[in-house]
Design an enzyme around this catalytic site. Structure first.
Site, PDB file in Angstrom:
ATOM      1  N   ASP A   1       1.825  -0.558   4.472  1.00 40.56           N
ATOM      2  CA  ASP A   1       2.998  -1.189   5.382  1.00 40.56           C
ATOM      3  C   ASP A   1       3.152   0.155   6.834  1.00 40.56           C
ATOM      4  OD1 ASP A   1       3.889   1.226   3.607  1.00 40.56           O
ATOM      5  OD2 ASP A   1       4.787  -0.402   2.463  1.00 40.56           O
TER       6      ASP A   1
ATOM      7  N   ASN B   1      14.598  -0.075  -6.405  1.00 38.12           N
ATOM      8  CA  ASN B   1      15.092  -0.989  -6.230  1.00 38.12           C
ATOM      9  C   ASN B   1      14.071  -2.684  -6.858  1.00 38.12           C
ATOM     10  OD1 ASN B   1      13.585  -1.361  -3.903  1.00 38.12           O
ATOM     11  ND2 ASN B   1      14.753  -1.931  -2.628  1.00 38.12           N
TER      12      ASN B   1
ATOM     13  N   HIS C   1      11.620  -2.390  -5.330  1.00 34.87           N
ATOM     14  CA  HIS C   1      10.663  -3.140  -4.591  1.00 34.87           C
ATOM     15  C   HIS C   1       8.867  -2.605  -4.209  1.00 34.87           C
ATOM     16  CE1 HIS C   1      11.047   0.704  -1.367  1.00 34.87           C
ATOM     17  NE2 HIS C   1      10.146   0.638  -1.894  1.00 34.87           N
TER      18      HIS C   1
ATOM     19  N   GLU D   1      11.048  -6.242  -0.989  1.00 34.09           N
ATOM     20  CA  GLU D   1      12.563  -6.002  -1.159  1.00 34.09           C
ATOM     21  C   GLU D   1      12.755  -7.035  -2.243  1.00 34.09           C
ATOM     22  OE1 GLU D   1      13.269  -3.512  -0.473  1.00 34.09           O
ATOM     23  OE2 GLU D   1      13.383  -2.979   1.276  1.00 34.09           O
TER      24      GLU D   1
HETATM   25  C1  F6R Z   1       5.629   3.541   1.034  1.00 30.76           C
HETATM   26  C2  F6R Z   1       5.653   2.064  -0.072  1.00 30.76           C
HETATM   27  C3  F6R Z   1       6.988   1.769  -0.869  1.00 30.76           C
HETATM   28  C4  F6R Z   1       7.535   3.346  -1.899  1.00 30.76           C
HETATM   29  C5  F6R Z   1       8.360   3.057  -2.718  1.00 30.76           C
HETATM   30  C6  F6R Z   1       8.254   4.715  -3.456  1.00 30.76           C
HETATM   31  O1  F6R Z   1       3.953   2.477   1.851  1.00 30.76           O
HETATM   32  O2  F6R Z   1       5.170   0.860   0.338  1.00 30.76           O
HETATM   33  O3  F6R Z   1       7.601   0.882  -1.422  1.00 30.76           O
HETATM   34  O4  F6R Z   1       6.238   3.111  -2.527  1.00 30.76           O
HETATM   35  O5  F6R Z   1       9.364   2.726  -1.174  1.00 30.76           O
HETATM   36  O6  F6R Z   1       8.588   4.915  -2.294  1.00 30.76           O
HETATM   37  P1  F6R Z   1       8.468   7.247  -3.282  1.00 30.76           P
HETATM   38  O7  F6R Z   1       7.155   7.041  -3.179  1.00 30.76           O
HETATM   39  O8  F6R Z   1       8.877   7.864  -2.124  1.00 30.76           O
HETATM   40  O9  F6R Z   1       9.226   7.198  -4.429  1.00 30.76           O
END
Ligand code: F6R
Length: 238
Positions: A62, A131, A133, A138
């Site tokens: 992303d 959450n 995702h 989401e």
């Molecule tokens: C990042 C991504 C997100 C993260 C998720 C966890 O490329 O796709 O889904 O993996 O938000 O973020 P952290 O690792 O910062 O807790």
């Protein structure tokens, strides 16, 4: 389940190292955020001890909509800083959706097609949001989704605000690989540590397969591993 975040990272790093050693031209799917940082540090160390990335191709999950590649909080900048600048990968073999493309929808189609053009991802490394995702898919997302522009959930915007000086600078939209894009990988490895991920992890593994917890769609994949520390796994334990 592993005892510590360090062991999670070490195991994740070992799986990727083994893949690159046996298939030097493998295709890796990569994530950003806090979770994979130690895994990337480990890969850089292994590169310093001889692991080569010169035939490896990578795709990132992303990018924030509206951020140019050289914006310090862009995922382009994150990948350069935490991995690409320290290994011998050919930059033209690294693919991240461009958040500053003139036509974001077109950019998503191009990104999705570029994964197909190389024959798909061999190993996709994932984190998970509190959450549930995965990437920026989401709650409420479609299991058939491919790369597209999405609105970020309010809790994701709040979680991401730690990286930005001002609340109004936190992007509200992102380009993200879809659930179907992720599920098309041969192997998926999701890393999680910390008690703040425990609920999402329990829903993802032991809850129903449902858009309410996007990571639960991973239950439908034949080769998906969750690497968890004890805190992230705590709600799964008897
Ligand atoms: C990042 C991504 C997100 C993260 C998720 C966890 O490329 O796709 O889904 O993996 O938000 O973020 P952290 O690792 O910062 O807790």
């Amino acid at each position: 389940m592993l005892a510590s975040p360090a062991q999670v990272a070490e195991t994740a790093c070992g799986m990727i190292t083994d893949l690159i050693t046996s298939v030097p031209d493998c295709v890796l799917g990569l994530a950003t955020g806090s979770t994979p940082l130690d895994t990337y540090r480990g890969l850089v160390q292994r590169h310093q001890h001889g692991l080569r990335f010169d035939e490896v191709e990578t795709f990132n999950l992303d990018e924030y909509a509206g951020l140019a590649s050289d914006h310090p909080q862009s995922y382009h900048a994150y990948m350069a800083e935490n991995l690409f600048d320290h290994i011998d990968i050919d930059r033209s073999d690294t693919h991240i959706p461009r958040g500053d493309a003139d036509d974001l929808d077109e950019e998503c189609l191009r990104f999705e097609q570029s994964i197909r053009d190389v024959g798909g991802v061999d190993h996709w490394l994932l984190g998970i949001g509190s959450n549930g995702h995965v990437a920026f898919n989401e709650p409420g997302c479609d299991p058939d989704s491919t790369t597209r522009v999405v609105d970020l959930a309010p809790e994701t915007i709040t979680a991401n605000s730690r990286f930005f000086d001002r609340a109004e600078d936190v992007p509200r939209r992102a380009l993200t690989a879809g659930i179907s894009t992720i599920l098309s990988a041969d192997r998926i490895v999701l890393l999680a540590y910390g008690a703040n991920k425990a609920e999402a992890v329990a829903e993802a593994i032991a809850g129903p397969v449902s858009p309410d917890c996007p990571a639960s769609f991973l239950q439908t994949h034949p080769d998906c591993t969750f690497l968890l520390d004890t805190a992230a796994a705590s709600l799964l334990l008897p």
